[in-house]
Design an enzyme around this catalytic site. Structure first.
Site, mmCIF file in Angstrom:
data_model
loop_
_atom_site.group_PDB
_atom_site.id
_atom_site.type_symbol
_atom_site.label_atom_id
_atom_site.label_comp_id
_atom_site.label_asym_id
_atom_site.label_seq_id
_atom_site.Cartn_x
_atom_site.Cartn_y
_atom_site.Cartn_z
ATOM 1 N N HIS A 29 -21.324 -46.542 -20.420
ATOM 2 C CA HIS A 29 -22.389 -45.851 -20.416
ATOM 3 C C HIS A 29 -22.005 -44.665 -21.611
ATOM 4 O O HIS A 29 -23.027 -44.376 -22.283
ATOM 5 C CB HIS A 29 -22.757 -45.014 -19.210
ATOM 6 C CG HIS A 29 -22.996 -46.205 -18.067
ATOM 7 N ND1 HIS A 29 -23.067 -45.593 -16.771
ATOM 8 C CD2 HIS A 29 -23.465 -47.314 -18.126
ATOM 9 C CE1 HIS A 29 -23.517 -46.781 -15.907
ATOM 10 N NE2 HIS A 29 -23.723 -47.910 -16.946
ATOM 11 N N SER A 67 -26.965 -51.545 -19.115
ATOM 12 C CA SER A 67 -26.752 -50.042 -19.049
ATOM 13 C C SER A 67 -26.194 -49.161 -20.132
ATOM 14 O O SER A 67 -26.416 -48.100 -20.489
ATOM 15 C CB SER A 67 -26.183 -49.423 -17.777
ATOM 16 O OG SER A 67 -25.087 -50.012 -17.531
#
Length: 272
Positions: A251, A198
């Site tokens: 992230h 991610s």
């Protein structure tokens, strides 16, 4: 009307027609059986539509065609969408070696986790500041089916769009830079117990977002709606109100590094 080309994917063809309508261009679909379609355009629009057709055939699943169907498409259509093959294997084979390799490695490692090899594999691939290779390997670790499916969908989609518009070297550079920075960010802020693609996905998102902003004359690599959704997801992760734990700093690190990569690439290309 002049015949532009034919297609055996009615849904994709309808998306292209709707996209042309959104650009003020006239085109029609003809089909004898509702499955195989022929696309025709007016003589005055032919030369303007021809390069758009070439762009469409390179990436018929681009989201701008689906968005056009939402914006201007009609719910009335003689075409048969039911039973249309997704051609998942053909789509996967069409991806680059990097896109395929990262996807396959992630799946193999996840399956190995399920078969009882978690402790050994995780220990070998876990982030370790004294082992440079481990600065990248956490990106291949996934801990649930939802985790890996979510990440691989975005990785394949955004990565493919980037390669087709910016070239293979751009995706290679993005993977290395965003994996490196996102993993280090998570390690420095939280510790070594994390994993997942991610951070890289947010890096690709950041690149697509800024690249599209800096190159308004090129087709957008990602829609504003998707950027907004992912940014809201990022904020909710930091607010700790979601039902899953997330590597929030990975992230954020990935997003910022991807944005910086796009800006740097623009400056470098301008100087060249």
């Amino acid at each position: 009307m002049i015949e532009l080309g034919s297609l055996n994917n009615p849904r994709a063809a309808q998306g292209f027609i709707d996209y042309l309508k959104s650009q003020g261009l006239d085109a029609k679909i003809h089909s004898a059986d509702g499955s195989n379609v022929i696309i025709s355009v007016t003589e005055e629009d032919f030369h303007q539509v021809q390069p758009l057709w070439g762009e469409f055939t390179q990436n018929p699943n681009h989201e701008k065609y689906q968005q056009a169907s939402w914006d201007v498409g009609s719910t009335q259509s003689p075409l048969k969408y039911q039973g249309q093959s997704l051609n998942l294997m053909a789509r996967f084979k069409a991806l680059s070696w990097l896109n395929q390799t990262v996807s396959i490695l992630s799946i193999v490692i996840y399956v190995a986790f399920l078969l009882g090899g978690f402790d050994e594999i995780y220990t070998a691939l876990q982030f370790n500041p004294s082992q440079p290779l481990s600065w990248l390997t956490p990106a291949l670790l996934h801990f649930s089916a939802m985790h890996i499916v979510f990440n691989l969908i975005w990785w394949m989609s955004l990565g493919d769009n980037i390669e087709k518009q910016c070239g293979k070297l751009s995706l290679i550079g993005l993977f290395l830079v965003t994996a490196l920075i996102s993993n280090w960010a998570q390690y420095l802020m939280v510790g070594p117990n994390f994993g997942g693609l991610s951070g890289v996905v947010y890096g690709l998102l950041g690149f697509c977002w800024i690249h599209s902003f800096l190159n308004p004359n090129k087709p957008a690599l990602v829609s504003t709606a998707i950027v907004s959704f992912m940014l809201i997801w990022l904020v909710l992760g930091f607010a700790d109100v979601l039902f899953v734990g997330m590597a929030n700093w990975a992230h954020l690190g990935g997003l910022v590094s991807g944005m910086a990569f796009a800006y740097t690439a623009k400056v470098f290309n301008a100087k060249r």
